[in-house]
Design a protein around this motif. Structure first.
Motif, short mmCIF file in Angstrom:
data_model
loop_
_atom_site.label_atom_id
_atom_site.label_comp_id
_atom_site.label_asym_id
_atom_site.label_seq_id
_atom_site.Cartn_x
_atom_site.Cartn_y
_atom_site.Cartn_z
N VAL A 217 0.84 -1.19 0.00
CA VAL A 217 0.00 0.00 0.00
C VAL A 217 0.88 1.24 0.00
O VAL A 217 1.75 1.39 0.87
CB VAL A 217 -0.93 0.03 1.23
N ASN A 218 0.68 2.11 -0.97
CA ASN A 218 1.41 3.37 -1.02
C ASN A 218 0.54 4.48 -0.44
O ASN A 218 -0.48 4.83 -1.03
CB ASN A 218 1.77 3.72 -2.47
N PRO A 219 0.92 5.00 0.70
CA PRO A 219 0.14 6.12 1.26
C PRO A 219 0.15 7.32 0.32
O PRO A 219 1.17 7.63 -0.29
CB PRO A 219 0.86 6.44 2.57
N ILE A 220 -0.99 7.97 0.17
CA ILE A 220 -1.10 9.17 -0.66
C ILE A 220 -1.59 10.30 0.24
O ILE A 220 -2.79 10.45 0.48
CB ILE A 220 -2.07 8.96 -1.84
N PRO A 221 -0.68 11.09 0.79
CA PRO A 221 -1.07 12.13 1.76
C PRO A 221 -1.95 13.19 1.11
O PRO A 221 -1.85 13.49 -0.07
CB PRO A 221 0.28 12.73 2.20
N GLY A 222 -2.81 13.77 1.94
CA GLY A 222 -3.67 14.86 1.48
C GLY A 222 -2.92 16.17 1.41
O GLY A 222 -1.76 16.27 1.84
N SER A 223 -3.58 17.18 0.88
CA SER A 223 -2.93 18.46 0.62
C SER A 223 -2.88 19.38 1.84
O SER A 223 -2.00 20.24 1.94
CB SER A 223 -3.67 19.19 -0.51
N SER A 224 -3.83 19.23 2.78
CA SER A 224 -3.91 20.21 3.86
C SER A 224 -4.60 19.64 5.09
O SER A 224 -5.83 19.51 5.11
CB SER A 224 -4.66 21.47 3.38
N MET A 225 -3.84 19.33 6.10
CA MET A 225 -4.44 18.88 7.35
C MET A 225 -5.19 20.00 8.08
O MET A 225 -6.21 19.75 8.73
CB MET A 225 -3.37 18.28 8.27
N PRO A 226 -4.75 21.27 7.97
CA PRO A 226 -5.59 22.33 8.55
C PRO A 226 -6.99 22.39 7.94
O PRO A 226 -7.98 22.56 8.67
CB PRO A 226 -4.79 23.61 8.24
N LEU A 227 -7.10 22.25 6.61
CA LEU A 227 -8.42 22.25 5.99
C LEU A 227 -9.24 21.05 6.45
O LEU A 227 -10.44 21.18 6.73
CB LEU A 227 -8.29 22.22 4.46
N ALA A 228 -8.61 19.89 6.51
CA ALA A 228 -9.33 18.69 6.94
C ALA A 228 -9.80 18.84 8.39
O ALA A 228 -10.91 18.41 8.73
CB ALA A 228 -8.43 17.46 6.80
N THR A 229 -8.97 19.44 9.23
CA THR A 229 -9.36 19.66 10.62
C THR A 229 -10.50 20.67 10.72
O THR A 229 -11.46 20.47 11.49
CB THR A 229 -8.15 20.16 11.43
N LEU A 230 -10.42 21.73 9.95
CA LEU A 230 -11.52 22.71 9.91
C LEU A 230 -12.82 22.03 9.48
O LEU A 230 -13.88 22.24 10.09
CB LEU A 230 -11.18 23.85 8.95
N GLY A 231 -12.73 21.20 8.44
CA GLY A 231 -13.91 20.49 7.98
C GLY A 231 -14.51 19.60 9.05
O GLY A 231 -15.74 19.52 9.20
N THR A 232 -13.65 18.95 9.82
CA THR A 232 -14.12 18.08 10.90
C THR A 232 -14.85 18.87 11.97
O THR A 232 -15.92 18.48 12.44
CB THR A 232 -12.94 17.31 11.52
N PHE A 233 -14.29 20.01 12.36
CA PHE A 233 -14.95 20.83 13.37
C PHE A 233 -16.29 21.39 12.86
O PHE A 233 -17.25 21.51 13.62
CB PHE A 233 -14.04 21.98 13.82
N ILE A 234 -16.35 21.74 11.58
CA ILE A 234 -17.61 22.21 11.01
C ILE A 234 -18.66 21.10 11.06
O ILE A 234 -19.82 21.33 11.41
CB ILE A 234 -17.42 22.73 9.58
N LEU A 235 -18.25 19.89 10.70
CA LEU A 235 -19.17 18.76 10.76
C LEU A 235 -19.62 18.50 12.20
O LEU A 235 -20.80 18.23 12.46
CB LEU A 235 -18.49 17.51 10.18
N TRP A 236 -18.70 18.59 13.12
CA TRP A 236 -19.01 18.40 14.54
C TRP A 236 -20.07 19.42 14.98
O TRP A 236 -21.05 19.06 15.64
CB TRP A 236 -17.72 18.55 15.34
N LEU A 237 -19.87 20.67 14.61
CA LEU A 237 -20.86 21.71 14.93
C LEU A 237 -22.21 21.40 14.29
O LEU A 237 -23.26 21.48 14.94
CB LEU A 237 -20.34 23.07 14.47
#
Length: 427
Positions: A217-237
Motif C-alpha cells: 500500500v502506497n500512502p497518498i497524503p492529502g494536501s492540507s491537514m488544517p483544511l481537513a481539521t476545519l472540515g471536521t470541526f464544522i461537521l461536529w458543529l
C-alpha cells in the motif's frame, strides 16, 4: 383612595394597543418551526464541512474538483428532493415501501400552516439530510471519478434511492411498523451513503499507484491537514443540528430538556471517538495519525446518531469510542481488499453507522436486536445492490473514470479548468 376610571375612548385605545399573546399551541408551533430551521441550516453548514474535509484529504491537484462536486451535489439534492424525493419519502407511505412520486407542495404565501410546525421548515430540514448522504459518496470516490457520471448518480441517489429507503422508517413504512429504531440516521443517512460509496469504490477501482502488484500500500497524503481539521470541526458543529433537531419538537420544557441531553451525548461521543483513535494509533504505530483522530471524531458522531437521547453520558462516550476503534482497524482492512477510500468514509459512515444502529437496544428498551439487524440488512442490500447496478450502467455507457493521463495531471485541470493552487503549478 379615589379610583379614577379611564374615559371610554381611552379604554378602547389601551385595549387595542395591548399585545396579543400567542396561545400555547401557537407558541409550540413557532418553536418547533424554529427548531427545524435552525437545525436545518446547521446541517446545511455540514456541506461546507464535507467540502473542507475532502479538500484537505485529497492532493492539491484535485482540490477544486472536490469543491465543485460538493456545491453541485448539494444543489442537485435540493432540486431532486423537491421534484420527487420528499413526497416519495413522506407522502402516503402508510406502512408500505415508498410514497407518492410527485413534486412536493406547501401552502401559498401568506397562508398559515396547520399542524405542529411549518410545512416548508420540515421540507428544508429533511432536504439537508438527503444532501449529506450524497456528500459521503463524494469523499470515497475522490481523485479518480469524472464529474458528470458522479452528478448523475447523485441525482438518482437523492431523488430515488435515499427517499425510498428512508420512507421505510421515517416515512412510516414497513420498518417503522416492525419497530426499527434510528433516531437521527446512523443507518438511514450514514450507512446508506456508505453502501453507495462502497459499491462505487469497488466498480471504479483504486487510484493509480495506490496499490502495487505485490500487494503493498502506497500512502497518498492529502494536501492540507488544517483544511481537513476545519472540515471536521464544522461537521461536529453541524451534528448538533443533525441530532438535536431530530427531536422534532421544541414546544415544551420536556422537549428542550431532551434536546440539551442530545447535545451533550453527541459531543461526548465525538470526544470518545477522538481519544480512542489517538490512544490506539499511539499503541499500534508509535505515532498519532491526525487523520485517524479526525475520523475518530466523525465515527463517534455517526455511532451516537441512531440513539443520542437515551444513553447515559458514560455510555455515550463508550459508544463513540468504539466508533473510533472501528476506524483505526477498518482503514487498513479496506486496503487489504484494495478498496480505495480517500477520506475514510466507509469506516466512518458505513461501519460506525452499523455499530450505532446495532447498539440502540442497550439504552433503548423499546428496540430489539433482531429488528435492528433486519433494518441494517434491508438498507444495506437495497442500497448496495441498486447502487452497484447504477454505477455499472454508468461505467458501460458514459464511463466513470478519467484517462490515466488526466488522473495523473489532476482533475482540477481536466474536469474543472480552475486549479485550487495555481501558484504551485510549474509553467
Amino acid at each position: 383612595m379615589a379610583v379614577f376610571a379611564l374615559p371610554a375612548f381611552a379604554q378602547e385605545a389601551a385595549e387595542a394597543a395591548a399585545p396579543e399573546f400567542a396561545s400555547a399551541a401557537e407558541t409550540a408551533f413557532i418553536f418547533n418551526t424554529l427548531l427545524f430551521l435552525i437545525g436545518g441550516f446547521l446541517v446545511m453548514f455540514m456541506a461546507a464541512g464535507f467540502a473542507m474535509l475532502e479538500a484537505g484529504m485529497v492532493r492539491s491537484k484535485n482540490v477544486s474538483m472536490q469543491c465543485l462536486k460538493n456545491i453541485a451535489l448539494y444543489s442537485i439534492a435540493g432540486i431532486m428532493f423537491w421534484v420527487v424525493g420528499y413526497s416519495l419519502m413522506y407522502t402516503d407511505v402508510n406502512g408500505g415501501y415508498f410514497g407518492t412520486p410527485l413534486p412536493y407542495s406547501w401552502p401559498d404565501a401568506g397562508t398559515a400552516n396547520e399542524g405542529d410546525y411549518s410545512v416548508a421548515s420540515d421540507w428544508f430540514f429533511q432536504m439537508v439530510f438527503c444532501a449529506a448522504t450524497a456528500s459521503i459518496v463524494s469523499g470515497t470516490l475522490a481523485e479518480r471519478i469524472k464529474l458528470w457520471p458522479f452528478l448523475i448518480f447523485t441525482a438518482i441517489l437523492t431523488g430515488i434511492l435515499y427517499p425510498i429507503s428512508g420512507s421505510w422508517q421515517w416515512g412510516g413504512g414497513w420498518l417503522s411498523e416492525a419497530g426499527f429504531s434510528d433516531f437521527a440516521g446512523s443507518t438511514i443517512v450514514h450507512s446508506v451513503g456508505g453502501w453507495a460509496a462502497l459499491a462505487g469504490a469497488i466498480i471504479l477501482g483504486a487510484r493509480k499507484g495506490k496499490y502495487t502488484a505485490d500487494g503493498k500500500v502506497n500512502p497518498i497524503p492529502g494536501s492540507s491537514m488544517p483544511l481537513a481539521t476545519l472540515g471536521t470541526f464544522i461537521l461536529w458543529l453541524g451534528w448538533f443540528g443533525f441530532n438535536g433537531a431530530s427531536q422534532l419538537a421544541m414546544g415544551t420544557n420536556g422537549d428542550v430538556s431532551d434536546i440539551s441531553r442530545i447535545f451533550v451525548n453527541t459531543n461526548l461521543a465525538a470526544c470518545g471517538g477522538v481519544v480512542a483513535a489517538i490512544i490506539l494509533t499511539q499503541i499500534m504505530y508509535k505515532k498519532i495519525d491526525v487523520t485517524m483522530a479526525l475520523n475518530g471524531a466523525l465515527a463517534g458522531l455517526v455511532s451516537i446518531t441512531a440513539e443520542p437521547l437515551m444513553p447515559s453520558p458514560l455510555t455515550a462516550i463508550i459508544i463513540g469510542a468504539v466508533g473510533g476503534v472501528i476506524v483505526v482497524f477498518a482503514v487498513p482492512l479496506l486496503d487489504k481488499f484494495k478498496i480505495d477510500d480517500v477520506v475514510g468514509a466507509i469506516p466512518v459512515h458505513l461501519l460506525a453507522g452499523i455499530w450505532g444502529t446495532l447498539v440502540v437496544p442497550v439504552s433503548n428498551s423499546g428496540a430489539s436486536f433482531g429488528t435492528q439487524i433486519l433494518g441494517i440488512v434491508a438498507f444495506g442490500v437495497f442500497t448496495f445492490v441498486l447502487s452497484g447496478i447504477i454505477w455499472f450502467i454508468l461505467k458501460m455507457t458514459v464511463g466513470i473514470r478519467p484517462s490515466e493521463e488526466e488522473e495523473m495531471n489532476g482533475l482540477d485541470m481536466s474536469e474543472v479548468g480552475v486549479e485550487a493552487y495555481p501558484e504551485f503549478t510549474k509553467a
